[in-house]
Every structure is written in C-alpha cells, then in structure tokens.
Scaffold this active site. Structure first.
Site, PDB file in Angstrom:
ATOM      1  N   THR A   1       0.815  -1.217   0.000  1.00  0.00           N
ATOM      2  CA  THR A   1       0.000   0.000   0.000  1.00  0.00           C
ATOM      3  C   THR A   1       0.845   1.262   0.000  1.00  0.00           C
ATOM      4  OG1 THR A   1      -1.790  -1.150   1.146  1.00  0.00           O
ATOM      5  CG2 THR A   1      -1.805   1.244   1.292  1.00  0.00           C
TER       6      THR A   1
ATOM      7  N   THR B   1       1.060  -4.891   3.893  1.00  0.00           N
ATOM      8  CA  THR B   1       0.816  -5.263   5.293  1.00  0.00           C
ATOM      9  C   THR B   1       0.088  -6.592   5.453  1.00  0.00           C
ATOM     10  OG1 THR B   1      -1.220  -3.949   5.370  1.00  0.00           O
ATOM     11  CG2 THR B   1       0.822  -2.864   6.063  1.00  0.00           C
ATOM     12  N   ASP B   2      -0.620  -7.055   4.407  1.00  0.00           N
ATOM     13  CA  ASP B   2      -1.390  -8.299   4.546  1.00  0.00           C
ATOM     14  C   ASP B   2      -0.500  -9.500   4.865  1.00  0.00           C
ATOM     15  OD1 ASP B   2      -3.759  -7.030   4.145  1.00  0.00           O
ATOM     16  OD2 ASP B   2      -4.071  -7.719   2.093  1.00  0.00           O
TER      17      ASP B   2
END
Length: 327
Positions: free
Chosen positions: A12, A89-90
């Site tokens: 992101t 971040t996932d």
C-alpha cells in the site's frame, strides 16, 4: 553519515487510487516515495532499489527467499549499516518472520509499510519509512534481529501480528508489547527479542498447508491435502492445543504417511501443551507424533515449517527446530 539500503517491495505504501477503477493499485516508484520523506538526508545517506511492486497477497515463499538472499547481499557490504524493506501489510508479518529466520547479521533489518495509500488523507507511508531509517542507523538496533516498524512502534518479527484491518497501529505484539518506539527521530529500546532462531537454508518446501480447527470438524480437508501431496501441515487447534476427534484421526493418517504435522493454537495468546488426554486432546496428539509449535500463530508456524522442511526431511530434526528447550 551512515548509509542505509532501502528496498522497495510494493504494498500500500506504493499505491494510489486509480480514478478509472476507484481502487488503489501499485503506482509510486521508490524515488517518489523517498521524495516525500522530507529531511531524511540530514540523518542518513540512502541507497534505494526496487525488488518488486507486489501487493501483500501476491507474496509467495519463493519470493520471500529471493528477498532474503537480496537483503543478505546488501548486509555483506561494509558501507551499508542496515536495510529497510517496504512490504504490503497483509503478509508483512510472514515475510518479516521468514527474513528473521534466514538472515544472521548484527546489522538491523526493518520491515515497514503503510495502512493508507497515497491518495488518502493521513498517508502514513513516509512517516513509517522515516522511522524505519532512524531505527536502522541506531547503534542500539544491532543484534535485534528483524524488526517491524509502523506507527512509531518497533516489534520483533518473531512476535508481531497484524491485529486490525485498518487501524494505523494494527501491528501489535499481543503477549509482550513492542520492543521499542521511535521518538524525536530516535529509536528507543525497552527490551531485547525474547527468542532468536536461525534456520540455515537457501531451500524451501512450499507444499505446506494450514488448516484451522472449528467445532464439529472432520478430517476431509486434512485427507485432501495429504492426497494432493503436501509435505507439511499446520493445524490451528483450539485452546491449549486440542482438535475434534474425527480431525485427530486424519492427523494420525497424515503422520503415518510421513507428513510433518505442527500444532498451534487459534488463540492469539499462549502456547500449546499436551494438557488434555481425551480423543483429540494434546496428549493424544503428542503421542501420535504431532510437533508442538509453542506460541506461534498458524501463518508463522507455516513459514517456519516451509523453511524447516527445506533444510531437512527428517521429522525429528524438524521437531528439534520447533521444540528445542520448550518441551
């Protein structure tokens, strides 16, 4: 002035909203992101490179190993004091743990990202990147292993987990809290990493599956994975490390076929133990040969098993990597 290698790896932090589809997509280059980190040149010399522009869910164990080798090469250079890696971040906690297990260096490695893309108000990418760079140049950051830095908090890669789908402080260490913070452009540490482990391998066994136990579950998913040729299986059990009896029968079948089965808990705090003796209880599972994964969450136990099976196919050696000094 210390020199920091910043490796851009998607996520992101590199995204903005495409007005055509009204959703965030990878767009920004590493140089464009660094340009937003105003004043960083007063603290460190930056060498940036691009490893990938992958969103978090596109990361694979194969890519993690490539990234590990890439970072290790940078760390061998005398003029580089440490490395910052950006990441979606996932899957950030999985890659960070993979790096922690495969990189052995006194130089710090910090993994960072952002929860908001560059089109959103409060885009946190530049601040997280600045804090990560300030961590790497800190003398106290040496020998801390791989760390995760977001929201001015520092967490050990072996302990941290993503706890919320959108909050800026999503990365938390549920059991022990952060290892340190960033305050006034300075890394302040409150403790050391509690556990450090290195798995010396450049090979992986990606054919490892993860199954979560729920009430009334039978063994069909485990049987399916074994039939499809999985080499390792992580089971997220209930509570202290217990599973429904029909599921336990399938675990036993898997072990008899040579599959390495690791048990962890679906609880986000605490470790598994062979406390219960009923069918499907931890004592029964240990007696049939299940490996106990201590307090690891399922996603990290899978990463560890992928590396352990890459290093050795001997189940007892795999057990040693998971259980040494713990059981």
């Amino acid at each position: 002035m210390k020199k920091v290698a910043v490796v851009f790896n998607g996520g992101t932090i590199s995204m903005k909203v495409d007005p055509r589809i009204q959703a965030a997509v990878p767009t920004l280059s590493g140089d464009e992101i660094l340009h937003m980190v105003t004043g960083i040149e007063e603290h460190a010399e930056i060498e940036s490179s691009t490893f990938s522009s992958l969103p978090g869910p596109h990361m694979t164990p194969e890519k993690m190993m490539e990234l590990s080798k890439y970072v290790r090469k940078l760390l061998k250079r005398e003029e580089i004091c440490g490395v910052v890696v950006t990441h979606g971040t996932d899957t950030l906690e999985e890659t960070a743990y993979f790096l922690d297990l495969t990189i052995k260096s006194e130089k710090p490695v910090v993994v960072t990202g952002s929860m908001r893309n560059s089109s959103e108000l409060g885009y946190d990418g530049p601040a997280n990147l600045a804090a990560s760079i300030c961590t790497v140049i800190s003398q106290e950051a040496k020998n801390k292993g791989v760390m995760v830095c977001l929201n001015d908090e520092l967490h050990c890669a072996s302990e941290v987990t993503k706890s919320h789908t959108m909050h800026l402080n999503t990365f938390q260490t549920p059991e022990f809290g952060p290892i340190g913070i960033i305050d006034s452009n300075r890394a302040i540490f409150y403790r050391d990493a509690l556990k450090k482990q290195h798995i010396n391998t450049d090979e992986i066994e990606p054919n490892v599956d993860l199954i979560k136990a729920v009430a009334g579950m039978d063994g069909k998913l485990i049987d399916f994975c074994v039939e499809r040729g999985c080499k390792g299986l992580v089971v997220e059990g209930m509570g202290r490390g217990n599973i429904p009896p029909k599921m336990a029968e399938a675990v036993e079948r898997a072990i008899k076929k040579g599959v390495a089965v690791v048990l962890v808990s679906r609880c986000f705090k605490g470790r598994v133990m062979d406390s219960y003796g009923y069918p499907g209880g931890g004592k029964m599972l240990r007696n049939m040969g299940v490996i106990f994964g201590d307090d690891l969450p399922g996603q990290k136990a899978r990463i560890k098993l992928i590396l352990a099976l890459g290093k050795t196919s001997n189940i007892e050696e795999v057990r040693e990597l998971f259980e040494k000094d713990l059981y």
